[in-house]
Design a protein around this motif. Structure first.
Motif, PDB file in Angstrom:
ATOM      1  N   GLN A  71       0.849  -1.184   0.000  1.00  0.00           N
ATOM      2  CA  GLN A  71       0.000   0.000   0.000  1.00  0.00           C
ATOM      3  C   GLN A  71       0.884   1.233   0.000  1.00  0.00           C
ATOM      4  N   LEU A  72       0.710   2.065  -1.019  1.00  0.00           N
ATOM      5  CA  LEU A  72       1.506   3.263  -1.164  1.00  0.00           C
ATOM      6  C   LEU A  72       1.251   4.225  -0.019  1.00  0.00           C
ATOM      7  N   GLN A  73       2.319   4.728   0.569  1.00  0.00           N
ATOM      8  CA  GLN A  73       2.182   5.713   1.620  1.00  0.00           C
ATOM      9  C   GLN A  73       3.353   6.687   1.547  1.00  0.00           C
ATOM     10  N   LEU A  74       3.039   7.971   1.711  1.00  0.00           N
ATOM     11  CA  LEU A  74       4.030   9.027   1.767  1.00  0.00           C
ATOM     12  C   LEU A  74       3.795   9.823   3.035  1.00  0.00           C
ATOM     13  N   VAL A  75       4.843  10.029   3.804  1.00  0.00           N
ATOM     14  CA  VAL A  75       4.720  10.751   5.068  1.00  0.00           C
ATOM     15  C   VAL A  75       5.670  11.938   5.053  1.00  0.00           C
ATOM     16  N   GLU A  76       5.097  13.133   5.120  1.00  0.00           N
ATOM     17  CA  GLU A  76       5.874  14.360   5.137  1.00  0.00           C
ATOM     18  C   GLU A  76       6.169  14.783   6.584  1.00  0.00           C
ATOM     19  N   SER A  77       7.308  15.411   6.772  1.00  0.00           N
ATOM     20  CA  SER A  77       7.675  15.926   8.087  1.00  0.00           C
ATOM     21  C   SER A  77       8.642  17.085   7.930  1.00  0.00           C
ATOM     22  N   GLY A  78       8.883  17.779   9.033  1.00  0.00           N
ATOM     23  CA  GLY A  78       9.872  18.846   9.024  1.00  0.00           C
ATOM     24  C   GLY A  78       9.311  20.253   8.999  1.00  0.00           C
ATOM     25  N   GLY A  79       8.005  20.370   8.880  1.00  0.00           N
ATOM     26  CA  GLY A  79       7.409  21.694   8.869  1.00  0.00           C
ATOM     27  C   GLY A  79       7.450  22.338  10.249  1.00  0.00           C
ATOM     28  N   GLY A  80       7.029  23.590  10.304  1.00  0.00           N
ATOM     29  CA  GLY A  80       7.009  24.294  11.575  1.00  0.00           C
ATOM     30  C   GLY A  80       6.846  25.779  11.386  1.00  0.00           C
ATOM     31  N   LEU A  81       7.059  26.497  12.469  1.00  0.00           N
ATOM     32  CA  LEU A  81       6.981  27.954  12.473  1.00  0.00           C
ATOM     33  C   LEU A  81       8.393  28.517  12.370  1.00  0.00           C
ATOM     34  N   VAL A  82       8.591  29.406  11.422  1.00  0.00           N
ATOM     35  CA  VAL A  82       9.919  29.988  11.210  1.00  0.00           C
ATOM     36  C   VAL A  82       9.765  31.461  10.878  1.00  0.00           C
TER      37      VAL A  82
END
Length: 123
Positions: free
Chosen positions: A1-12
């Protein structure tokens, strides 16, 4: 099952930097062109940057050229977006996706979107 997980965002703060990551599972990225998209509040989703399967062709939206850098690490089944000199107008939810071809205008190949990662640029 295809899955993509994004991370690293935030307030800058304006002028700051962030590095987004996207980890794939259920399939391998190495045969595919991949890209980053973003969606700002009240606006449609737009392509930000892409990279082809070999990693030797990249494209960037005019609004991010010279500030963002896309990369991929097929050994880690991951891709990245280094964002420098961030501006208020970069505020958006950022998504990674497998795309059809890395060209000036690119589109999602599988019509699958992960949950995205929020980037907020604010002082």
């Amino acid at each position: 099952q295809l899955q993509l997980v994004e991370s690293g965002g935030g307030l800058v703060q304006p002028g700051g930097s962030l590095r987004l990551s996207c980890e794939a599972s259920g399939f391998t990225l190495d045969n595919y062109a991949i890209g980053w998209f973003r969606q700002a509040p009240g606006k449609g989703r737009e392509g930000v940057s892409c990279i082809n399967s070999r990693g030797d062709i990249t494209n960037y939206a005019d609004s991010v050229k010279g500030r963002f850098a896309i990369s991929r690490n097929d050994a880690r089944n991951s891709m990245y977006l280094q964002m420098n000199s961030l501006k208020h107008e970069d505020t958006a939810v950022y998504y990674c996706a497998v795309i059809r071809r890395c060209e000036t205008h690119f589109s999602n190949r599988f019509d699958y979107w992960g949950q995205g990662t929020q980037v907020t640029v604010s002082s």
